[in-house]
Enzyme design. Structure first.
Site, PDB file in Angstrom:
ATOM      1  N   HIS A 129     -38.363  29.044 -47.421  1.00  0.00           N
ATOM      2  CA  HIS A 129     -39.460  28.616 -48.307  1.00  0.00           C
ATOM      3  C   HIS A 129     -39.304  29.259 -49.682  1.00  0.00           C
ATOM      4  O   HIS A 129     -39.569  28.617 -50.708  1.00  0.00           O
ATOM      5  CB  HIS A 129     -40.818  29.031 -47.728  1.00  0.00           C
ATOM      6  CG  HIS A 129     -41.122  28.452 -46.377  1.00  0.00           C
ATOM      7  ND1 HIS A 129     -41.143  29.212 -45.229  1.00  0.00           N
ATOM      8  CD2 HIS A 129     -41.430  27.182 -46.012  1.00  0.00           C
ATOM      9  CE1 HIS A 129     -41.461  28.431 -44.199  1.00  0.00           C
ATOM     10  NE2 HIS A 129     -41.623  27.202 -44.644  1.00  0.00           N
ATOM     11  N   LYS A 171     -32.898  29.497 -40.949  1.00  0.00           N
ATOM     12  CA  LYS A 171     -34.227  30.130 -41.013  1.00  0.00           C
ATOM     13  C   LYS A 171     -35.278  29.121 -40.597  1.00  0.00           C
ATOM     14  O   LYS A 171     -35.242  27.957 -41.033  1.00  0.00           O
ATOM     15  CB  LYS A 171     -34.530  30.567 -42.445  1.00  0.00           C
ATOM     16  CG  LYS A 171     -33.535  31.568 -42.991  1.00  0.00           C
ATOM     17  CD  LYS A 171     -34.136  32.935 -43.064  1.00  0.00           C
ATOM     18  CE  LYS A 171     -33.134  33.882 -43.697  1.00  0.00           C
ATOM     19  NZ  LYS A 171     -33.495  35.277 -43.510  1.00  0.00           N
TER      20      LYS A 171
END
Ligand code: PAF
Length: 282
Positions: free
Chosen positions: A37, A184
């Site tokens: 992110h 991730k």
């Protein structure tokens, strides 16, 4: 950096920025933010004057037996990460703010959602398209940022923006991986130590597939077969799918005769993980 829970307040802030002639980037997330992110926020911060990060675990995109309740949440951690990466607002609404009583309008899509994750998660993309449309309407960004780990989601959102004439540039950002290759994901937190080791079969299979493509292999069944064989050797892994599809239509293809996406979903214990590669990137 401000955390805002209310739609009207986000709108008012964005209006104010617009009056000043500033550009706005949107990074839609479900929170529990990680370096993946962060890379999206960095990209938005680089390209735009202001960045809004939405942090909303969207109930509509979870099936009845999926992990809505257990999905990890940590708004304090998220706020620190957004601030450190130059985000200006976290939009963090309650479900009742996004879906008022009597909510009954949906954005749905055929074709692109019929394969891969759309096949195993029948309500998922209707939930994604609906919430992303709402976020686009609320924030009205110039650009919106999505990770290529969710490659089908990225294709679906691009297609939706095009079909529905949404004047927003959709930007796909590279997969961010752990040092040992695991992509991730907020869901990696579900893995125990043995599962964490076992989860490496996904990125290893990606590497195997990429090597075959790099060496000139064009037969999709052979590439998929080799990748599946590698994953199946891991006792904690159970394949949902490994498929090769046309990049634009998300339909399966037999030969690598056009830009393609090789995507997989694999259960490691109870945790469903995804990974992929684009044949043009290898
Ligand atoms: O990729 C996600 O985290 C979600 O699907 C999204 C795009 C934020 C919509 O809820």
């Amino acid at each position: 950096m401000k955390i805002i829970n209310n739609i009207d307040e986000v709108r008012a802030q964005v209006k104010e920025w617009r009056k000043q002639g500033l550009t706005v980037g949107l990074v839609p997330t479900m929170g529990y933010l990680h370096e993946g992110h962060a890379s999206l926020i960095d990209a938005s911060h680089r390209d735009n004057d202001r960045t809004v990060v939405s942090d909303f675990v969207n109930p509509m995109q979870f099936g009845p037996t999926e992990d809505l309740e257990s999905y990890p949440r940590d708004i304090e951690h998220d706020a620190a990460l957004v601030e450190a990466h130059g985000g200006d607002i976290i939009f963090h609404p309650e479900p009742s703010e996004m879906y008022h009583e009597g909510f009954s309008s949906f954005v749905d899509m055929t074709v692109l959602t019929e394969e891969l994750c759309g096949l195993s998660r029948p309500v998922h993309f209707r939930g994604v398209c609906t919430v992303v449309s709402k976020l686009f309407n609320i924030v009205q960004p110039d650009r919106a940022y999505f990770g290529k780990k969710d490659a089908q989601q990225l294709a679906v959102i691009r297609h939706m923006a095009d079909d529905l004439n949404m004047d927003i540039e959709i930007i796909g950002c590279p997969i961010i991986r752990e040092a040992d290759g695991l992509a991730k994901s907020s869901r990696n937190t579900y893995l125990n130590a043995d599962e964490r080791k076992a989860a490496l079969v996904l990125s290893q299979a990606v590497k195997l597939g990429m090597d075959m493509v790099r060496n000139g292999e064009k037969n999709c069944a052979d590439i998929i077969g080799a990748m599946k064989k590698h994953i199946e050797a891991e006792p904690l892994a159970k394949i949902d799918y490994v498929k090769i599809v046309d990049c634009k239509t998300m339909q399966q293809i037999p030969e690598l005769d056009r830009p393609a996406l090789c995507a997989m979903a694999v259960y490691i214990g109870k945790t469903r993980l995804i990974d992929n590669f684009f044949t043009e990137d290898v």
